[in-house]
Design a protein around this motif. Structure first.
Motif, PDB file in Angstrom:
ATOM      1  N   ASP A  50       0.822  -1.210   0.000  1.00 58.20           N
ATOM      2  CA  ASP A  50       0.000   0.000   0.000  1.00 58.20           C
ATOM      3  C   ASP A  50       0.854   1.257   0.000  1.00 58.20           C
ATOM      4  N   ARG A 102      -9.027   4.830  -2.215  1.00 56.54           N
ATOM      5  CA  ARG A 102      -9.016   4.611  -0.759  1.00 56.54           C
ATOM      6  C   ARG A 102     -10.164   3.697  -0.343  1.00 56.54           C
ATOM      7  N   GLN A 105      -9.405   0.196  -1.198  1.00 57.34           N
ATOM      8  CA  GLN A 105      -8.418  -0.374  -0.285  1.00 57.34           C
ATOM      9  C   GLN A 105      -9.111  -1.147   0.833  1.00 57.34           C
ATOM     10  N   VAL A 106     -10.268  -0.666   1.267  1.00 52.49           N
ATOM     11  CA  VAL A 106     -11.023  -1.336   2.326  1.00 52.49           C
ATOM     12  C   VAL A 106     -11.866  -2.473   1.756  1.00 52.49           C
ATOM     13  N   THR A 107     -12.562  -2.216   0.652  1.00 55.02           N
ATOM     14  CA  THR A 107     -13.436  -3.254   0.094  1.00 55.02           C
ATOM     15  C   THR A 107     -12.635  -4.465  -0.369  1.00 55.02           C
ATOM     16  N   ARG A 109      -9.895  -5.504   0.913  1.00 56.30           N
ATOM     17  CA  ARG A 109      -9.408  -6.205   2.106  1.00 56.30           C
ATOM     18  C   ARG A 109     -10.407  -7.257   2.565  1.00 56.30           C
ATOM     19  N   TYR A 110     -11.704  -6.921   2.462  1.00 56.50           N
ATOM     20  CA  TYR A 110     -12.754  -7.850   2.877  1.00 56.50           C
ATOM     21  C   TYR A 110     -13.434  -8.516   1.686  1.00 56.50           C
ATOM     22  N   ARG A 167      -4.386  -6.625  -3.261  1.00 55.63           N
ATOM     23  CA  ARG A 167      -5.009  -6.711  -1.937  1.00 55.63           C
ATOM     24  C   ARG A 167      -5.948  -7.910  -1.867  1.00 55.63           C
ATOM     25  N   ARG A 244     -15.655  -8.210   9.948  1.00 56.29           N
ATOM     26  CA  ARG A 244     -15.935  -8.912   8.699  1.00 56.29           C
ATOM     27  C   ARG A 244     -17.275  -9.627   8.766  1.00 56.29           C
ATOM     28  N   HIS A 260     -17.932   0.603  15.359  1.00 52.65           N
ATOM     29  CA  HIS A 260     -16.687  -0.083  14.979  1.00 52.65           C
ATOM     30  C   HIS A 260     -16.038  -0.762  16.165  1.00 52.65           C
TER      31      HIS A 260
END
Length: 261
Positions: A50, A102, A105-107, A109-110, A167, A244, A260
């Motif tokens: 990253d 950005r 980067q999160v989507t 990851r999961y 990723r 998750r 969170h």
């Protein structure tokens, strides 16, 4: 004592040391392929990937700023209002692109797939950057200028696509390590030929993500607020896994994740 007698006398000690070394090597290997250890290593690699990709993307977009400003100014006098406002065009496009990257980067990851509008927006911003950066070179018929000003936008475009796949594959690597460890744990090992050597064993059986998801799916009822803390309460899963599971259940029932914690 002759050489043969010395060798015979030393053999038991050497065999014991070899057995201890073999046991230690087996123990180290077991923990090296343990899914939690693999996940930690993957997270370190993911962070490095990253940082490097973001550095390349930001530098590439910064390189295009001056050319896009010159394109937008269209010969306006230095310091004039059109000349000054021309500096806003490239940041406008770049900020939208960076926001999309950005989010991906999160989507990624999961392993949550984004819709066609997200991909269209990414390609549109990249294409706009490329066209504005190379237009003057194409108009002037300058091949070297086209090449020079094409490289940064194309590198940004390729990096933006590649980093998402990277990723996703890094997440797959963690999942594969988890499945391999689960498969190995289901096989009964023979008795240890060296009972005098003790080993630290990883957990024999880990609960699968799908099993946790089934548990939260069964526990959820309409009106229950889906949060990572609630998921941990009904499943006893780890703090790292609960977001998750909450996201997966929310996607199924069409609700957003609350909190969170």
């Amino acid at each position: 004592m002759n050489e043969n007698q010395k060798a015979i006398a030393a053999a038991p000690g050497r065999a014991q040391r070899l057995a201890e070394d073999a046991a230690e090597a087996a123990d180290v290997r077991r923990w090296q392929i343990h899914p939690d250890v693999v996940a930690l290593r993957v997270e370190r690699v993911r962070a490095q990937v990253d940082r490097l990709c973001w550095a390349g993307i930001v530098l590439g977009l910064a390189f295009t700023t001056a050319n896009v400003q010159w394109f937008a100014a269209a010969g306006a006098a230095f310091g004039s209002l059109p000349w000054l406002t021309a500096w806003l065009l490239d940041p406008t496009v770049c900020l939208v692109l960076l926001a999309i990257l950005r989010a991906e980067q999160v989507t990624a990851r999961y392993q949550v797939r984004t819709g066609p509008w997200v991909r269209a927006a990414k390609w549109l911003t990249l294409a706009a950057t490329y066209v504005m950066n190379t237009w003057s070179s194409w108009a002037a018929g300058s091949p070297e200028g086209v090449v020079l000003h094409s490289v940064p936008p194309l590198v940004v475009f390729v990096a933006a696509e590649a980093v998402t796949d990277l990723r996703d594959k890094l997440t797959d690597a963690v999942a594969v390590a988890f499945m391999n460890a689960t498969d190995e744990a289901s096989v009964h090992e023979p008795a240890d030929p060296e009972p005098a050597v003790t080993r630290s064993e990883p957990p024999a059986r880990r609960k699968l993500f799908a099993e946790y998801l089934t548990d939260v799916r069964d526990a959820w009822t309409p009106g229950v607020e889906i949060t990572p803390a609630w998921v941990r309460g009904v499943t006893g899963c780890s703090r790292g896994l609960s977001p998750r599971l909450a996201a997966a259940l929310s996607a199924e029932v069409g609700e957003g994740v609350r909190g969170h914690d």
